[in-house]
Design a protein around this motif. Structure first.
Motif, mmCIF file in Angstrom:
data_model
loop_
_atom_site.group_PDB
_atom_site.id
_atom_site.type_symbol
_atom_site.label_atom_id
_atom_site.label_comp_id
_atom_site.label_asym_id
_atom_site.label_seq_id
_atom_site.Cartn_x
_atom_site.Cartn_y
_atom_site.Cartn_z
ATOM 1 N N ALA A 1 0.822 -1.220 0.000
ATOM 2 C CA ALA A 1 0.000 0.000 0.000
ATOM 3 C C ALA A 1 0.854 1.266 0.000
ATOM 4 C CB ALA A 1 -0.935 -0.003 1.203
ATOM 5 N N THR A 2 1.975 1.265 0.715
ATOM 6 C CA THR A 2 2.810 2.467 0.772
ATOM 7 C C THR A 2 3.354 2.829 -0.607
ATOM 8 O OG1 THR A 2 4.693 1.071 1.397
ATOM 9 C CG2 THR A 2 3.421 2.081 3.179
ATOM 10 N N GLU B 1 0.409 4.244 -2.690
ATOM 11 C CA GLU B 1 0.068 5.601 -2.277
ATOM 12 C C GLU B 1 1.108 6.601 -2.771
ATOM 13 O OE1 GLU B 1 -0.314 5.542 1.911
ATOM 14 O OE2 GLU B 1 -2.220 4.426 1.925
ATOM 15 N N ARG B 2 2.362 6.222 -2.714
ATOM 16 C CA ARG B 2 3.415 7.125 -3.185
ATOM 17 C C ARG B 2 3.271 7.409 -4.674
ATOM 18 N NH1 ARG B 2 9.166 4.811 -2.022
ATOM 19 N NH2 ARG B 2 8.136 4.625 0.021
ATOM 20 N N VAL C 1 0.341 7.036 -6.547
ATOM 21 C CA VAL C 1 -0.949 7.648 -6.885
ATOM 22 C C VAL C 1 -1.063 9.052 -6.328
ATOM 23 C CG1 VAL C 1 -3.447 7.441 -6.586
ATOM 24 C CG2 VAL C 1 -2.083 5.410 -7.081
ATOM 25 N N LEU C 2 -0.723 9.230 -5.056
ATOM 26 C CA LEU C 2 -0.939 10.522 -4.416
ATOM 27 C C LEU C 2 0.176 11.506 -4.738
ATOM 28 C CD1 LEU C 2 -2.188 9.259 -0.935
ATOM 29 C CD2 LEU C 2 -3.549 9.954 -2.910
ATOM 30 N N SER D 1 -2.578 14.316 -0.467
ATOM 31 C CA SER D 1 -3.468 13.386 0.214
ATOM 32 C C SER D 1 -4.693 14.132 0.722
ATOM 33 C CB SER D 1 -2.741 12.698 1.382
ATOM 34 O OG SER D 1 -3.619 11.880 2.099
ATOM 35 N N ARG E 1 -7.597 13.421 3.277
ATOM 36 C CA ARG E 1 -8.005 12.500 4.327
ATOM 37 C C ARG E 1 -9.253 13.035 5.018
ATOM 38 N NH1 ARG E 1 -4.043 8.782 5.627
ATOM 39 N NH2 ARG E 1 -1.989 9.182 4.702
ATOM 40 N N LYS F 1 -14.339 0.964 -0.636
ATOM 41 C CA LYS F 1 -13.116 1.615 -0.166
ATOM 42 C C LYS F 1 -12.462 0.841 0.968
ATOM 43 C CE LYS F 1 -13.253 5.175 -2.918
ATOM 44 N NZ LYS F 1 -12.244 5.335 -3.996
#
Length: 283
Positions: free
Chosen positions: A174-175, A178-179, A181-182, A186, A188, A255
Motif C-alpha cells: 500500500a505504501t 500511495e506514493r 498515486v498521491l 493526500s 483525508r 473503499k
C-alpha cells in the motif's frame, strides 16, 4: 313433334336459361298443412327439361353446375398453403440453441479480462450473463483464480467486495501505491468525519439526532460532507419522528474492501473497561 320443331324448342329454352347463381333468391313458402307430403314449389324459372337427345342433355347438365374452387397446392387457403404455414410455425417455435460452453482455460481468461477493466465490483450473475455461461461455474472459477494469485505471490489479489468481485492491490504494498498515486497530495477525512462515519456504520440506519447524541456534538455539517463524498446516503425516514435515516453506501464497502457491513470488526475489543460506569455517569 318433328325434329325441326324439337330443335327450335331446345334453342328457345337454352336462350331463356338463367344460371343458378344469377337467379333471384326468394324465401321458401311455408308448407301447406293440409297435405303433409306436399309443399309449394319454389318460385323462379322452371328447370329445363331436355329429352330425346342424350348429348344435349349432358351439355345442359354440365352448364348447370357452378364452378367449385379446389384446394390446390398453389391456391389460397389450399391444403398446400396450410401445410407450408404449419411447417413455418414449427420452424418458428423451435427453441434457440444454447451457447457453446467455454472450457476452463477460456473461461478463466475471459473473467480475468473483464475484471481488469471494471471500475467497481461486478457480481457473479452479471459475469454469467455477459459470458453466456451457467452461473454455477462462475463462483468456483473466481475462487480458483483468487487462490492462484495468492499462491503465486502477486502484488494484487482478487476478492469479494460490496457484493461482487474486483482486483485489489495487496495491503503490504500500500505504501508504494500511495506514493505513486498521491505523489505527496493526500485528502483525508477529519477525525470528526471518521467518528461520524463509524457511528453510522455500526448503528445504521440512524438519524442525525442519534448520531449527535452519541458523539456529543452537532454533526449536520459532517454528515453533509460524508454524503457529498458518496460514503453515506439517506435511506428513508423514521416512522415516529419523520427524521431522515442514514446508512453507508456501496462505495464505503468498496473503499474498505468489505463484502458487507457484517464484515466490520467487533467493537468490544476497542471499548474501555469502565464503559458501563461512563455510561451511567453521562445519564
Amino acid at each position: 313433334m318433328s325434329s325441326d320443331e324439337r330443335r327450335d324448342s331446345l334453342a328457345d329454352q337454352a336462350a331463356a336459361w338463367v344460371p343458378p347463381w344469377q337467379r333471384p333468391t326468394a324465401p321458401s313458402p311455408a308448407p301447406e298443412t293440409g297435405d303433409l307430403g306436399s309443399s309449394a314449389p319454389p318460385e323462379g324459372p322452371e328447370p329445363t327439361k331436355i329429352s330425346g337427345d342424350p348429348e344435349r342433355a349432358a351439355e345442359s347438365a354440365a352448364a348447370d353446375v357452378p364452378p367449385v374452387e379446389t384446394g390446390g397446392g398453389e391456391g389460397k387457403g389450399g391444403r398446400g398453403s396450410s401445410a407450408k404455414g404449419a411447417a413455418g410455425r414449427r420452424r418458428g417455435a423451435a427453441a434457440p440453441e444454447p451457447p457453446p460452453e467455454l472450457d476452463d482455460a477460456e473461461l478463466r481468461g475471459a473473467l480475468e479480462a473483464i475484471l481488469l477493466v471494471v471500475d467497481e465490483p461486478v457480481s457473479e450473475l452479471i459475469l454469467a450473463q455477459v459470458l453466456e455461461q451457467p452461473a454455477e461455474r462462475i463462483g468456483p472459477t473466481l475462487d480458483e483464480i483468487a487462490a492462484g494469485y495468492t499462491a503465486a505471490g502477486h502484488g494484487f489479489e482478487l476478492r469479494r467486495a460490496a457484493g461482487g468481485w474486483r482486483l485489489y492491490t495487496r495491503p503490504e504494498y500500500a505504501t508504494y501505491v500511495e506514493r505513486f498515486v498521491l505523489d505527496g497530495q493526500s485528502v483525508r477525512l477529519t477525525q470528526a468525519a471518521l467518528e461520524t462515519l463509524a457511528v453510522i456504520a455500526y448503528k445504521q440506519p440512524v438519524t442525525r439526532s442519534r448520531i449527535s447524541a452519541i458523539r456529543g456534538v452537532n454533526c449536520d455539517g459532517v454528515i453533509r460532507t460524508l454524503v457529498s463524498r458518496g460514503l453515506v446516503e439517506e435511506c428513508g425516514t423514521e416512522p415516529d419522528s419523520g427524521a431522515f435515516l442514514y446508512r453507508t453506501t456501496t462505495m464505503f464497502l468498496e473503499k474498505l474492501g468489505l463484502n458487507s457491513v457484517d464484515d466490520l470488526p467487533p467493537l468490544a475489543p476497542f471499548l474501555p473497561d469502565d464503559v458501563e460506569e461512563l455510561a451511567d455517569a453521562t445519564r
